[in-house]
Design an enzyme around this catalytic site. Structure first.
Site, PDB file in Angstrom:
ATOM      1  N   ASP A  69      -1.078   7.414  -7.797  1.00 42.06           N
ATOM      2  CA  ASP A  69      -0.500   8.728  -7.510  1.00 42.06           C
ATOM      3  C   ASP A  69      -0.602   9.601  -8.762  1.00 42.06           C
ATOM      4  O   ASP A  69       0.033   9.308  -9.782  1.00 42.06           O
ATOM      5  CB  ASP A  69       0.968   8.555  -7.068  1.00 42.06           C
ATOM      6  CG  ASP A  69       1.525   9.819  -6.436  1.00 42.06           C
ATOM      7  OD1 ASP A  69       0.962  10.909  -6.685  1.00 42.06           O
ATOM      8  OD2 ASP A  69       2.526   9.713  -5.705  1.00 42.06           O
ATOM      9  N   ASP A 112      -3.856  13.648  -3.927  1.00 46.30           N
ATOM     10  CA  ASP A 112      -3.539  13.020  -5.215  1.00 46.30           C
ATOM     11  C   ASP A 112      -3.092  11.577  -5.088  1.00 46.30           C
ATOM     12  O   ASP A 112      -2.510  11.030  -6.010  1.00 46.30           O
ATOM     13  CB  ASP A 112      -2.454  13.840  -5.923  1.00 46.30           C
ATOM     14  CG  ASP A 112      -1.152  13.875  -5.139  1.00 46.30           C
ATOM     15  OD1 ASP A 112      -1.186  13.670  -3.911  1.00 46.30           O
ATOM     16  OD2 ASP A 112      -0.110  14.112  -5.749  1.00 46.30           O
ATOM     17  N   GLU A 113      -3.355  10.969  -3.933  1.00 48.53           N
ATOM     18  CA  GLU A 113      -2.883   9.594  -3.735  1.00 48.53           C
ATOM     19  C   GLU A 113      -3.961   8.726  -3.115  1.00 48.53           C
ATOM     20  O   GLU A 113      -4.752   9.210  -2.310  1.00 48.53           O
ATOM     21  CB  GLU A 113      -1.717   9.576  -2.739  1.00 48.53           C
ATOM     22  CG  GLU A 113      -0.412  10.023  -3.306  1.00 48.53           C
ATOM     23  CD  GLU A 113       0.673   9.937  -2.232  1.00 48.53           C
ATOM     24  OE1 GLU A 113       0.754   8.907  -1.535  1.00 48.53           O
ATOM     25  OE2 GLU A 113       1.413  10.924  -2.093  1.00 48.53           O
TER      26      GLU A 113
HETATM   27 MG   LIG Z   1       1.398  12.902  -6.935  1.00 47.56          MG
END
Ligand SMILES: [Mg+2]
Length: 387
Positions: free
Chosen positions: A9, A103-104
């Site tokens: 993350d 973003d993961e």
């Molecule tokens: Mg994040």
């Protein structure tokens, strides 16, 4: 075999990207989001969070808490570029990556570990460093036995953290954490749990199933399984949009005869194979394209069952196609030569991880990866796989 899953993350992603592009924002309270009465905060920097700002808050409320915050409008196209680059870094190591948002990502490290091709925590450390070196972004990661635990662990490790939950200890790691750390427990669910005295994930794991089912239906039971670290959903590799990979060369003067053309073909095959490997996918069809000295165009292709990803196999098929053409056209000069890969077989990477095919895939892949690394270091003329 217990799963080894990493959840990656990126830390305060939008803010971090803005800071790469504009270093004056470093160490300042930053709110990425739309200004105005109806605007909402997409990401708040850690400096702004200290004033009580957070994502999904209204911009006006955030600015009341932190009037000196710098507001930056989101630039989704830019975030998408960074996101693609981030996922490409992960996919270089293994195709078993699930994109879980810009973003993961989840990564299944079980097969790599089982084949001694990388100890999970070392792989994760190497990737964190690679993301930092390449993109100047920090990513928090947790390695655990299941997807939900890994996700909770990466949030726990933030910012810029790396956590490994030893095999078999997911449930005890979760047991003391507050229930708000469970991603599937919203405010309403949380309130209902607090009313019956449940404050930790461990207590949720011991909660009465009948009550959970009555109150929250199947979602309630699933959340209990997650709290007990018993949700073993697999990492789902998501096929991407690219439909083909191809390379072609136009020669300064027309080439005649097998020797020169086969040497060019090898270069082109290696180049498309490298890109295929980066994508982490397998293909079924190899094609070649020849533009003759009189500008006539010939295309030939061959499709195989299943899928392939190996440089050697791709090159052999392309070579067979080219040799056949050159036999028919002995005295014809070649102006341009191309090699293409298409017909992706994305099921190839969704095989059950314990299956023999998946393990063989990784064994072959390790040889390919080693070759590729040597090529990267010394240039592609330094080593050739023996045929
Ligand atoms: Mg994040």
């Amino acid at each position: 075999m217990e799963q080894r899953i990493a959840h990656f993350d990126l830390d305060s992603f939008y803010v971090a990207v803005e800071r790469v592009e504009n270093p004056r924002l470093i160490d300042m309270p930053v709110l990425v989001g739309w200004p105005g009465l109806r605007g909402v905060v997409a990401t708040a920097s850690y400096e702004a969070r200290e004033y009580g700002c957070h994502s999904a808050q209204s911009m006006s409320q955030a600015l009341q808490k932190c009037p000196q915050a710098i507001v930056v409008n989101p630039d989704m196209a830019k975030y998408r570029e960074y996101s693609d680059a981030f996922h490409r870094i992960l996919l270089k190591r293994t195709p078993l990556v699930e994109r879980a948002g810009l973003d993961e990502a989840y990564m299944d490290l079980s097969v790599l570990a089982a084949n001694k091709l990388g100890d999970p925590i070392s792989v994760v450390r190497e990737l964190r460093q690679s993301v930092l070196d390449t993109l100047n972004l920090t990513v928090s990661v947790c390695v655990a036995g299941s997807k939900p635990t890994a996700k909770i662990g990466s949030a726990y490790a933030k910012p810029d953290g790396c956590l490994e939950i030893p095999m078999g200890t997911d449930a005890s790691f979760l047991s003391t954490l507050p229930i708000r750390m469970m991603p599937s427990v919203g405010p309403k669910f949380q309130k209902a749990l607090l009313e019956i005295g449940i404050t930790t994930i461990g207590e949720l794991g011991n909660a009465d199933s009948k009550w959970l089912k009555m109150r929250f239906g199947r979602q309630g039971l699933l959340t209990k399984r997650r709290a007990q670290a018993k949700d073993n959903s697999a990492v789902e590799y998501l096929p991407r949009q690219v439909k083909s990979i191809s390379r072609e060369s136009t020669f300064p003067k027309d080439l005649l005869g097998n020797t020169d053309l086969l040497a060019q073909l090898l270069k082109l095959s290696e180049s498309v194979s490298n890109e295929l490997r980066e994508s982490g996918r397998a293909i079924r069809t190899v094609s070649i394209k020849i533009r003759w000295s009189d500008f006539d165009l010939t295309s030939r292709q061959k499709t195989v069952e299943g899928g392939m990803h190996s440089r050697k196999q791709i090159h052999e098929i392309a070579k067979g196609l080219l040799e056949t053409e050159l036999k028919i056209n002995r005295s014809r000069g070649v102006r341009l030569l191309g090699v293409g890969l298409s017909n992706f077989n994305d099921e190839q990477f969704q095989l059950p991880l314990s299956s023999e095919a998946a393990q063989n895939f990784y064994r072959n892949k390790s040889i390919e990866t080693a070759l590729q690394e040597i090529h990267g270091k010394f240039g592609s003329n330094s080593i050739r796989r023996g045929h």
